[in-house]
Scaffold this motif. Structure first.
Motif, PDB file in Angstrom:
ATOM      1  N   MET A  62       0.798  -1.226   0.000  1.00  0.00           N
ATOM      2  CA  MET A  62       0.000   0.000   0.000  1.00  0.00           C
ATOM      3  C   MET A  62       0.841   1.294   0.000  1.00  0.00           C
ATOM      4  N   PRO A  63       1.949   1.376   0.762  1.00  0.00           N
ATOM      5  CA  PRO A  63       2.716   2.628   0.754  1.00  0.00           C
ATOM      6  C   PRO A  63       3.215   3.067  -0.624  1.00  0.00           C
ATOM      7  N   VAL A  70      -5.549   5.187  -2.891  1.00  0.00           N
ATOM      8  CA  VAL A  70      -5.803   4.711  -1.525  1.00  0.00           C
ATOM      9  C   VAL A  70      -7.192   5.158  -1.069  1.00  0.00           C
ATOM     10  N   LEU A 144       6.942   7.757  16.958  1.00  0.00           N
ATOM     11  CA  LEU A 144       5.912   7.747  15.909  1.00  0.00           C
ATOM     12  C   LEU A 144       5.494   9.153  15.522  1.00  0.00           C
ATOM     13  N   GLY A 147       7.838  10.542  13.062  1.00  0.00           N
ATOM     14  CA  GLY A 147       7.641   9.931  11.746  1.00  0.00           C
ATOM     15  C   GLY A 147       6.403  10.452  11.061  1.00  0.00           C
ATOM     16  N   ILE A 148       5.343  10.664  11.835  1.00  0.00           N
ATOM     17  CA  ILE A 148       4.080  11.132  11.261  1.00  0.00           C
ATOM     18  C   ILE A 148       4.210  12.577  10.806  1.00  0.00           C
ATOM     19  N   ASN A 151       5.641  12.517   7.431  1.00  0.00           N
ATOM     20  CA  ASN A 151       4.765  12.016   6.376  1.00  0.00           C
ATOM     21  C   ASN A 151       3.473  12.803   6.218  1.00  0.00           C
ATOM     22  N   LEU A 152       3.027  13.448   7.294  1.00  0.00           N
ATOM     23  CA  LEU A 152       1.720  14.110   7.246  1.00  0.00           C
ATOM     24  C   LEU A 152       1.817  15.610   7.497  1.00  0.00           C
TER      25      LEU A 152
ATOM     26  N   ASN B  63      -2.475   5.062   5.574  1.00  0.00           N
ATOM     27  CA  ASN B  63      -1.344   4.661   4.741  1.00  0.00           C
ATOM     28  C   ASN B  63      -0.091   5.448   5.111  1.00  0.00           C
ATOM     29  N   LYS B  64      -0.268   6.762   5.345  1.00  0.00           N
ATOM     30  CA  LYS B  64       0.867   7.605   5.740  1.00  0.00           C
ATOM     31  C   LYS B  64       1.419   7.160   7.102  1.00  0.00           C
ATOM     32  N   ILE B  65       0.519   6.818   8.016  1.00  0.00           N
ATOM     33  CA  ILE B  65       0.948   6.392   9.353  1.00  0.00           C
ATOM     34  C   ILE B  65       1.634   5.029   9.272  1.00  0.00           C
ATOM     35  N   SER B  66       1.141   4.206   8.354  1.00  0.00           N
ATOM     36  CA  SER B  66       1.784   2.919   8.103  1.00  0.00           C
ATOM     37  C   SER B  66       3.227   3.134   7.637  1.00  0.00           C
ATOM     38  N   MET B  67       3.427   4.128   6.755  1.00  0.00           N
ATOM     39  CA  MET B  67       4.789   4.462   6.301  1.00  0.00           C
ATOM     40  C   MET B  67       5.633   4.924   7.482  1.00  0.00           C
ATOM     41  N   ALA B  68       5.037   5.745   8.351  1.00  0.00           N
ATOM     42  CA  ALA B  68       5.760   6.242   9.523  1.00  0.00           C
ATOM     43  C   ALA B  68       6.189   5.084  10.417  1.00  0.00           C
TER      44      ALA B  68
END
Lengths: 243, 171
Positions: A62-63, A70, A144, A147-148, A151-152, B63-68
């Motif tokens: 999925m990534p 998605v 986490l 990391g988030i 990505n976000l 999906n983004k959190i999964s990547m994280a």
């Protein structure tokens, strides 16, 4: 996974059984199809009516997928779950996606399972809650959340951010108020000039008053801002000294 | 109505991300280290009640959190899971999209045993499902758009009116 050439990808797609199911080269019990995904009945179902949602493009996990695909998969999951509930008179559904062999992924193609569920069907898939120590919890939270952020983007809606935003809004509102005042003065001038230039003195007086008010307001704002920034200004001084 | 998830959204305990419609939080009782709940902010009990737009956003954020999880926790896999309804094992009365980080030999039981189903059962399931798929792929449209268009129009009208009056006065 990212270093794959187009030729290699084409080769993978030829060998991938799910790419061939999606393109219709291999027969399957197709339930739904659009430009992005295909939904078919799983040939090794956990329960009758077990669906697989397969992307038409080849993705391992999925990534790798772009956001729009998605999101589309998410919407389709909801609607197919609804269809299953109605068609098979179920009491629930399980939506399941595995990324990576460690997560139980068996195929080399992204897929989403939608499994019909009834009471006592012995399918498995149990999420057992476990107790976790607060230090571990905090450690994971720190790791986490960083990391988030990557990505976000920044975490919005948390306290510090929201305060800054409200300050910005307030200053914008003040500016707009000032602008409207200026417009009012201009309007007033036009009206008074039209009225045979009878009482110019009053116009000037009003102007002066309003200008005074404005300057007073601005001074007050400046004072406020200085108060707010006292803590930060010390740091700034320290930086200058350090340099 | 007591909802643990709604309370946690209010308390902001363990909240990793939130925006207008969605909150992502660290599970208070995780099944694996780094187990994240992605939930709609508004209280929704089952998957089918979530608006199309929001379920799409939930998957994108998941999906983004999964990547994280891959990057920050160094895990070898992730599962995305929705337990929709009691027989599916739903614990809370608030719909949750789980992101579960996976490590090799972590001992989690998230697999199933395939059942032997004969050809007849398969085709009856196929027919029953196909009868109900006419609305799949037709998504709810957003309702807020026309309001946004109206606002600039009103301002323009005012400007025109002012201009009109001035023109009248000049001769």
């Amino acid at each position: 996974m990212e270093g794959i050439t187009p030729e290699q990808l084409a080769q993978i797609q030829q060998q991938c059984i799910f790419c061939q199911i999606a393109s219709g080269k291999v027969a399957s019990k197709k339930i739904y199809e659009d430009e992005k995904v295909v939904a078919v009945l799983d040939i090794n179902p956990a329960n009758p009516g077990h669906l697989l949602v397969i992307t038409k493009k080849h993705y391992f996990v999925m990534p790798q997928m772009p956001d729009d695909e998605v999101e589309h998969v998410g919407k389709i999951a909801k609607q197919l779950s609804q269809v299953l509930l109605k068609a098979l008179k179920l009491e629930g559904t399980t939506v399941f996606i595995a990324n990576g062999v460690a997560a139980g992924q068996k195929a080399q193609h992204f897929m989403m399972h939608i499994i019909p569920r009834k009471e006592g069907d012995e399918v498995g898939i149990q999420v057992q809650p476990k107790q976790i120590s607060e230090t571990d919890y905090d450690k994971i939270y720190q790791a986490l959340s960083q990391g988030i952020k990557k990505n976000l983007g920044d975490i919005t809606g948390l306290e510090k951010k929201s305060e800054e935003k409200t300050e910005e809004k307030e200053s914008k509102e003040k500016i707009s108020e000032e602008e409207t005042e200026e417009k009012e003065i201009e309007d007033a001038e036009i009206v008074k000039e039209d009225a045979e230039e009878s009482k110019p003195k009053i116009v000037i007086d009003e102007r002066k008053k309003k200008e005074k008010k404005k300057t007073e307001k601005k001074e007050k704002e400046k004072k406020k801002k200085n108060k707010d920034k006292e803590g930060a200004s010390l740091d700034d001084i320290a930086k200058v000294l350090g340099a | 109505m007591n909802c643990e998830i709604c309370e946690q959204i209010k308390n902001k305990k363990g909240v990793l991300y939130q925006d207008k419609n969605i909150t992502a939080m660290l599970a208070p009782k995780p099944t694996a280290a780094g187990h994240v709940y992605i939930v709609p902010k508004k209280h929704v009990t089952i998957l089918e009640q979530i608006p199309d737009k929001i379920i799409g956003e939930m998957f994108a954020k998941a999906n983004k959190i999964s990547m994280a999880c891959f990057e920050s926790l160094g895990v070898q896999g992730t599962n995305l899971l929705i337990q929709n309804g009691l027989p599916a094992g739903q614990h809370h009365n608030h719909c949750i999209l789980h992101v579960i980080p996976r490590r090799e030999n972590d001992g989690l039981n998230l697999a199933w045993q395939p059942k032997q189903i004969n050809e007849e059962e398969m085709s009856t399931a196929e027919i029953k499902i196909k009868e109900n798929t006419s609305q799949v792929g037709v998504f709810e449209k957003e309702k807020q758009k026309p309001i946004k268009i109206k606002e600039p129009e009103e301002i323009k009208d005012k400007e025109k009116e002012e201009d009109y009056r001035l023109k009248e006065r000049i001769p």
